[in-house]
Each structure stands twice: as structure tokens, then as C-alpha cells.
Design a protein around this motif. Structure first.
Motif, PDB file in Angstrom:
ATOM      1  N   ALA A  65       0.556  -1.702   0.179  1.00  0.00           N
ATOM      2  CA  ALA A  65      -0.152   0.011  -0.322  1.00  0.00           C
ATOM      3  C   ALA A  65       0.722   1.051   0.013  1.00  0.00           C
ATOM      4  CB  ALA A  65      -0.903  -0.270   0.666  1.00  0.00           C
ATOM      5  N   ASP A  66       2.063   1.480   0.304  1.00  0.00           N
ATOM      6  CA  ASP A  66       2.858   3.049   0.592  1.00  0.00           C
ATOM      7  C   ASP A  66       3.581   2.294  -0.449  1.00  0.00           C
ATOM      8  OD1 ASP A  66       2.344   3.054   3.363  1.00  0.00           O
ATOM      9  OD2 ASP A  66       3.926   1.475   4.231  1.00  0.00           O
ATOM     10  N   HIS A  91       9.029  -8.063  -8.302  1.00  0.00           N
ATOM     11  CA  HIS A  91       7.811  -8.758  -7.715  1.00  0.00           C
ATOM     12  C   HIS A  91       6.443  -8.313  -7.716  1.00  0.00           C
ATOM     13  CE1 HIS A  91      11.291 -11.430  -7.174  1.00  0.00           C
ATOM     14  NE2 HIS A  91      10.404 -13.344  -7.544  1.00  0.00           N
ATOM     15  N   ILE A  92       5.237  -8.681  -7.782  1.00  0.00           N
ATOM     16  CA  ILE A  92       3.870  -8.641  -7.906  1.00  0.00           C
ATOM     17  C   ILE A  92       3.389  -8.810  -6.429  1.00  0.00           C
ATOM     18  CG2 ILE A  92       1.601  -8.007  -8.517  1.00  0.00           C
ATOM     19  CD1 ILE A  92       2.506  -8.368 -11.471  1.00  0.00           C
ATOM     20  N   ALA A  93       3.826  -8.176  -5.777  1.00  0.00           N
ATOM     21  CA  ALA A  93       4.067  -8.459  -4.774  1.00  0.00           C
ATOM     22  C   ALA A  93       3.933  -7.618  -2.947  1.00  0.00           C
ATOM     23  CB  ALA A  93       5.092  -9.914  -3.754  1.00  0.00           C
ATOM     24  N   PHE A  94       3.271  -8.033  -1.618  1.00  0.00           N
ATOM     25  CA  PHE A  94       4.028  -7.167  -0.890  1.00  0.00           C
ATOM     26  C   PHE A  94       4.764  -8.039   0.066  1.00  0.00           C
ATOM     27  CE2 PHE A  94       0.209  -8.578   0.717  1.00  0.00           C
ATOM     28  CZ  PHE A  94       0.272  -8.584   1.988  1.00  0.00           C
ATOM     29  N   VAL A  95       5.627  -8.001   0.387  1.00  0.00           N
ATOM     30  CA  VAL A  95       6.386  -7.721   1.446  1.00  0.00           C
ATOM     31  C   VAL A  95       6.028  -7.358   3.197  1.00  0.00           C
ATOM     32  CG1 VAL A  95       8.281  -9.259  -0.152  1.00  0.00           C
ATOM     33  CG2 VAL A  95       8.577  -7.091   0.707  1.00  0.00           C
ATOM     34  N   ARG A  96       5.390  -5.791   3.540  1.00  0.00           N
ATOM     35  CA  ARG A  96       5.732  -5.865   3.945  1.00  0.00           C
ATOM     36  C   ARG A  96       4.287  -5.328   5.259  1.00  0.00           C
ATOM     37  NH1 ARG A  96       9.300  -2.537   1.482  1.00  0.00           N
ATOM     38  NH2 ARG A  96      11.059  -4.547   1.885  1.00  0.00           N
ATOM     39  N   ALA A  97       4.096  -4.806   5.751  1.00  0.00           N
ATOM     40  CA  ALA A  97       2.218  -4.261   5.284  1.00  0.00           C
ATOM     41  C   ALA A  97       2.493  -3.258   7.182  1.00  0.00           C
ATOM     42  CB  ALA A  97       1.237  -4.722   5.639  1.00  0.00           C
ATOM     43  N   GLY A  98       1.147  -2.018   7.181  1.00  0.00           N
ATOM     44  CA  GLY A  98       1.331  -1.401   8.691  1.00  0.00           C
ATOM     45  C   GLY A  98       2.015  -0.201   8.963  1.00  0.00           C
ATOM     46  N   GLY A  99       2.018   0.710   9.589  1.00  0.00           N
ATOM     47  CA  GLY A  99       3.235   1.678   9.741  1.00  0.00           C
ATOM     48  C   GLY A  99       2.497   2.809   9.990  1.00  0.00           C
ATOM     49  N   PRO A 100       3.179   4.613   9.560  1.00  0.00           N
ATOM     50  CA  PRO A 100       1.757   5.305   9.339  1.00  0.00           C
ATOM     51  C   PRO A 100       0.295   5.060   8.734  1.00  0.00           C
ATOM     52  CG  PRO A 100       4.172   6.163   9.486  1.00  0.00           C
ATOM     53  CD  PRO A 100       4.150   4.183   9.328  1.00  0.00           C
ATOM     54  N   LEU A 101       0.704   4.587   7.740  1.00  0.00           N
ATOM     55  CA  LEU A 101      -0.592   4.992   6.663  1.00  0.00           C
ATOM     56  C   LEU A 101      -1.657   4.031   7.655  1.00  0.00           C
ATOM     57  CD1 LEU A 101      -2.023   4.985   3.663  1.00  0.00           C
ATOM     58  CD2 LEU A 101      -0.869   3.127   3.247  1.00  0.00           C
ATOM     59  N   THR A 102      -1.561   2.913   8.307  1.00  0.00           N
ATOM     60  CA  THR A 102      -3.115   2.525   9.002  1.00  0.00           C
ATOM     61  C   THR A 102      -2.977   2.725   9.912  1.00  0.00           C
ATOM     62  OG1 THR A 102      -1.366   0.222   8.526  1.00  0.00           O
ATOM     63  CG2 THR A 102      -2.700   0.469   6.917  1.00  0.00           C
ATOM     64  N   THR A 103      -1.665   3.103  10.552  1.00  0.00           N
ATOM     65  CA  THR A 103      -1.478   3.529  12.492  1.00  0.00           C
ATOM     66  C   THR A 103      -2.042   2.533  12.917  1.00  0.00           C
ATOM     67  OG1 THR A 103      -4.020   3.650  12.492  1.00  0.00           O
ATOM     68  CG2 THR A 103      -2.758   5.356  12.491  1.00  0.00           C
ATOM     69  N   GLN A 312      -5.010   3.187   1.484  1.00  0.00           N
ATOM     70  CA  GLN A 312      -5.161   2.775   2.928  1.00  0.00           C
ATOM     71  C   GLN A 312      -6.514   1.648   3.376  1.00  0.00           C
ATOM     72  OE1 GLN A 312      -7.762   5.529   5.407  1.00  0.00           O
ATOM     73  NE2 GLN A 312      -6.268   5.548   7.311  1.00  0.00           N
ATOM     74  N   ARG A 313      -7.161   1.884   2.400  1.00  0.00           N
ATOM     75  CA  ARG A 313      -8.122   0.340   2.649  1.00  0.00           C
ATOM     76  C   ARG A 313      -7.509  -0.795   2.549  1.00  0.00           C
ATOM     77  NH1 ARG A 313     -11.753   3.402  -0.138  1.00  0.00           N
ATOM     78  NH2 ARG A 313     -11.316   2.858  -2.651  1.00  0.00           N
ATOM     79  N   LEU A 314      -6.344  -0.949   0.868  1.00  0.00           N
ATOM     80  CA  LEU A 314      -5.228  -1.986   0.494  1.00  0.00           C
ATOM     81  C   LEU A 314      -4.387  -1.836   1.996  1.00  0.00           C
ATOM     82  CD1 LEU A 314      -4.464  -4.066  -1.374  1.00  0.00           C
ATOM     83  CD2 LEU A 314      -2.684  -2.448  -2.121  1.00  0.00           C
ATOM     84  N   GLY A 315      -3.786  -1.012   2.256  1.00  0.00           N
ATOM     85  CA  GLY A 315      -3.113  -1.296   3.686  1.00  0.00           C
ATOM     86  C   GLY A 315      -4.083  -2.131   4.604  1.00  0.00           C
ATOM     87  N   LEU A 316      -5.012  -2.170   5.386  1.00  0.00           N
ATOM     88  CA  LEU A 316      -5.131  -2.126   6.535  1.00  0.00           C
ATOM     89  C   LEU A 316      -5.597  -4.012   6.105  1.00  0.00           C
ATOM     90  CD1 LEU A 316      -7.957   0.604   6.905  1.00  0.00           C
ATOM     91  CD2 LEU A 316      -5.929  -0.056   8.657  1.00  0.00           C
ATOM     92  N   ALA A 317      -6.059  -4.030   4.785  1.00  0.00           N
ATOM     93  CA  ALA A 317      -6.451  -5.554   4.475  1.00  0.00           C
ATOM     94  C   ALA A 317      -5.113  -5.796   4.583  1.00  0.00           C
ATOM     95  CB  ALA A 317      -6.646  -5.648   3.449  1.00  0.00           C
TER      96      ALA A 317
END
Length: 441
Positions: A65-66, A91-103, A312-317
Motif C-alpha cells: 500500500a505504501d 515481483h508483483i507482491a507485498f512484503v511488509r504492511a502497517g505503519g503510519p498509513l494504517t496506524t 489505506q483500504r489496501l493497507g488495512l487489508a
């Protein structure tokens, strides 16, 4: 630019064998494991011989999401320039999540995780890809990944998702046929349908790799021989378009050079036989010519910015999913809990394996107790800063009583941790050692 041809993933363990292998036109290196100012002698010799070297990134997280981290992009660009590469891949992937975007707490997966095939995720991915394209000195190609889990409520197939991504950004595609097989076994997706929906002219090159099946789940291990179903998917792709390059990936459990050469021959034969059967009547350009645009070119496409709400929606998910996988929180609604458990155990096992590689002293000190101790530690301690930091955190956990380490092994572990946890290595002079023995530090 000329076609890439036949290649193999360069790894230190098989460096000498790769140099001697006949018919190797190019190699791929893990970008994060390559230091531009200190290239291994083997890679330098390959470059001197005119062998193309392509850096393959694993930590950018373009599907997260970031927005892409500027430092990581600069490092990838530096490696492309140092290696004289015609393109870079990720890669088409995510490897980390959370942080300021989602608090929420910042979490690291230590592995490639699938993005949901939704409009929100596609909008974010397209913008992230364009940011990366603007920061890199050469074209970017992105790879489809293997997955154990499926997102609920997906709006597109894999082929449709990749087609729109390429159409909106002009990005090239790195198609991993082993990952198509993995997703067929694990998620019931038809590889032939995915290939039929792809923009074949956008393919930069193809990955081929092995894996194994256990309890109905296919594990994309890169440590086993390439199975027949993967070669069949490669042949299906080659019957539709002549791939500009094909590369064998092997990351561990390396066989004798002769076996790797036989796998490369099987890959070449699968492509040649498929092309021969179609007698040159391929989708795209004629056999033997570059497909579509040259790999060294990238179409310039205007991509609208993804809205903050979509990010933000993607980040929370993604944060909820990653927390369930690495921090033991409840599974998000709609996910297969059994399959999430398999993925969580797989992530923990990979952490244990990689930490053992970056810090081989730990299994040396703890012996057979290392792996069960690390797996127990991983259940309640998510990664917080990469694998080297993970090794330090694990050692500290053991020293604080989290796992048994007594007598000599405890003293060795303490010395190891102290040597590496400070801002600089401790002095190894005799006077310094005496001083530490007197102070207990």
C-alpha cells in the motif's frame, strides 16, 4: 536489444559450475545479495566474457500500500548500472504492511505475498510501478508470484490483472511458469487460461523452477528438479509466443552440475519442440525475432495517481493478513484458516532457513536445538528489520531465557551477540578480551 536466450540464476554455491556450463547466454542475480563495489570474481569474469547479468529484486514490495521506498529504488538502480544490465526485475507482491498509513504496527513478511486482484490493488500497483520506472535507469519487468492463499472477493483473474497492469503502465512481464503451476495446484487456477489472457508481446523473459507437493499443497521451493507439468506450461507458452529469454532458478539443495545442465537441456527442448509444432505460426512476432518492443524499451503511459483512500483500504487489508500470518492474530474474514496456517508455518520455516544462512554461527552454536528454538520464537516475534536484525533478536531472546542455551553454548552465543549488536565490532586484542572478562561485558 538482442534476445536474452537461455540463462540460469547465479548463486555463490554454483558460481564455478555456472562459469563452465555450455550454452549459458545470461544470468540473473538477487539484487539485494549483490554489492556493486565488491562484485564476486565469478560475476566479473562472466561480465568480461560478455554474459548479460540481470538484477532481480525481492524486497521492493511494489504491491504494497505504501509508495516504493526511494532508498531501495536507488539501490536497485545502482546495481543495474554497475552490472550494465538491460533491465531489472521485481515481483508483483507485498512484503511488509502497517505503519503510519494504517496506524498499525509495522510488520515484515520476509517473503513475497500475493496482492488481491481488485481495482484498489491494481490502481496502487500501477502507480507504484510508474514511480519505480521513473527512478530506474533501465526498463522494469515484474513477475507473477506463487501463492498458498487466495484473497476473498477478487475482481479479476491473474491474466486480466496482468494484462491491465501492462496496458496501463507499459511495464514488461517476467512470467514464472512454475508459479502458474503452483497457483493451479493451490488455488485451482488454469495456467492455459492465464496464458490466453496475457499480453504476450509484453513478456521480457520466463522463469522455470522446481518444487514439491505435500498434503495437496504445492511448495515453490526452488530446491527440487523441474517437474513435467511445469515444462508443459512452458511448452504451452512457447507455442503461443517465442519467449525472449528462459531462465532456470535454483536457490538451494544444489545438485551436481551435470544435473543442472540436463535440466537446462530439458527446458530448451520444451521450447524448441513447441515452436517446431507450431511451425512459426505464433502469436506475436516470428520465431527468432524479438517479441513486440525490444526489451530495452518501455512505453510511456500516463497513469492516474491512486487515491489515498484506496491505499489505506489496501493497507488495512494487507496489515490484517500479515498480522495473522506472523503475529498470531485472528484470520481476516473470508480467508481459509487452514491454508493460512500452512502459509504461517512456511513463513516461519523460511525465516529459520535464511537466518541460518546470514548468521551460520547460530546453528553452529545451538546445534540441533537451533531450528525448534527459532520456530518457537517466530510464533510470537515478527520480523522487525530484515534477516540480520532477526538473527540478533533471536539470539537476544535465547539469552534472556526464551530457549535453552547453557554452559559453553550460552557463553559463545553471548559473545556472538555482543560482537554484532553494537555500533561497531568489538576489538579482538588480548588486552580488550582481558578487560571484558574483568567487567563481564
Amino acid at each position: 536489444m538482442a534476445r536474452l536466450g537461455t540463462g540460469i540464476g547465479w548463486r555463490p554455491e554454483i558460481a564455478d559450475a555456472v562459469e563452465r556450463m555450455p550454452g549459458i547466454d545470461w544470468v540473473e542475480v538477487v539484487a539485494e545479495n549483490t554489492c556493486p563495489g565488491h562484485l564476486p570474481d565469478s560475476l566479473r569474469r562472466l561480465l568480461d566474457r560478455g554474459v548479460t547479468v540481470v538484477p532481480h529484486g525481492v524486497s521492493l514490495g511494489l504491491g504494497g500500500a505504501d509508495r516504493p521506498d526511494a532508498g531501495r529504488l536507488a539501490a536497485l538502480a545502482e546495481r543495474a548500472e554497475a552490472l550494465g544490465s538491460p533491465l531489472v526485475t521485481e515481483h508483483i507482491a507485498f512484503v511488509r504492511a502497517g505503519g503510519p498509513l494504517t496506524t498499525t504496527a509495522r510488520l515484515e513478511a520476509g517473503h513475497l505475498l500475493p496482492v488481491p486482484r481488485t481495482r484498489d490493488a491494481l490502481d496502487v500497483l500501477c502507480e507504484n510501478v510508474r514511480i519505480a520506472q521513473d527512478a530506474l535507469p533501465v526498463p522494469l519487468a515484474v513477475e507473477n508470484i506463487a501463492a498458498l492463499i487466495s484473497w476473498p472477493g477478487e475482481e479479476m483473474t491473474e491474466g486480466q490483472f496482468l494484462y491491465e497492469l501492462a496496458d496501463r503502465t507499459g511495464v514488461r512481464l517476467l512470467i514464472d511458469v512454475a508459479n502458474l503451476h503452483t497457483n493451479h495446484v493451490n488455488r485451482g487456477e488454469d495456467p492455459a487460461k492465464a496464458l490466453a489472457e496475457l499480453p504476450l508481446e509484453a513478456i521480457a523473459y520466463v522463469h522455470v523452477a522446481g518444487g514439491f507437493e505435500r498434503d495437496g499443497v504445492w511448495h515453490d521451493s526452488h530446491a527440487h528438479p523441474v517437474p513435467r507439468p511445469v515444462l508443459d506450461i512452458l511448452a504451452d507458452l512457447a507455442s503461443r509466443v517465442s519467449p525472449p529469454g528462459v531462465l532456470l532458478e535454483r536457490d538451494e539443495n544444489f545438485p551436481e552440475p551435470g544435473e543442472l545442465e540436463r535440466e537446462l537441456d530439458a527446458i530448451k527442448d520444451a521450447v524448441k519442440d513447441a515452436i517446431k509444432e507450431t511451425a512459426g505460426e505464433l502469436v506475436g512476432e516470428p520465431v527468432g525475432e524479438p517479441v513486440g518492443e525490444a526489451v530495452g524499451e518501455t512505453a510511456q503511459v500516463d497513469v492516474p495517481a491512486a487515491g489515498d483512500a484506496a491505499r489505506q483500504r489496501l493497507g488495512l487489508a494487507q496489515a490484517a493478513l500479515l498480522s495473522a500470518l506472523v503475529a498470531g492474530t485472528p484470520a481476516p474474514e473470508g480467508f481459509d484458516r487452514v491454508r493460512l496456517g500452512v502459509q504461517a508455518r512456511s513463513l516461519a520455516a523460511k525465516r529459520a532457513d535464511v537466518v541460518a544462512k546470514v548468521a551460520p554461527e547460530l546453528p553452529g552454536i545451538l546445534g540441533t536445538g537451533y531450528r525448534p528454538a527459532f520456530l518457537a520464537y517466530a510464533q510470537g516475534h515478527p520480523m522487525r528489520g530484515g534477516y540480520r536484525q532477526d538473527a540478533l533478536d533471536f539470539a537476544e531472546h535465547v539469552l534472556l531465557g526464551g530457549s535453552p542455551a547453557e554452559g559453553r553454548s550460552r557463553r559463545e552465543l553471548r559473545r556472538w551477540w555482543l560482537d554484532r549488536s553494537g555500533p561497531a565490532p568489538r576489538s579482538r586484542s588480548r588486552l580488550a578480551r582481558v578487560g571484558r572478562s574483568l567487567t563481564g561485558r
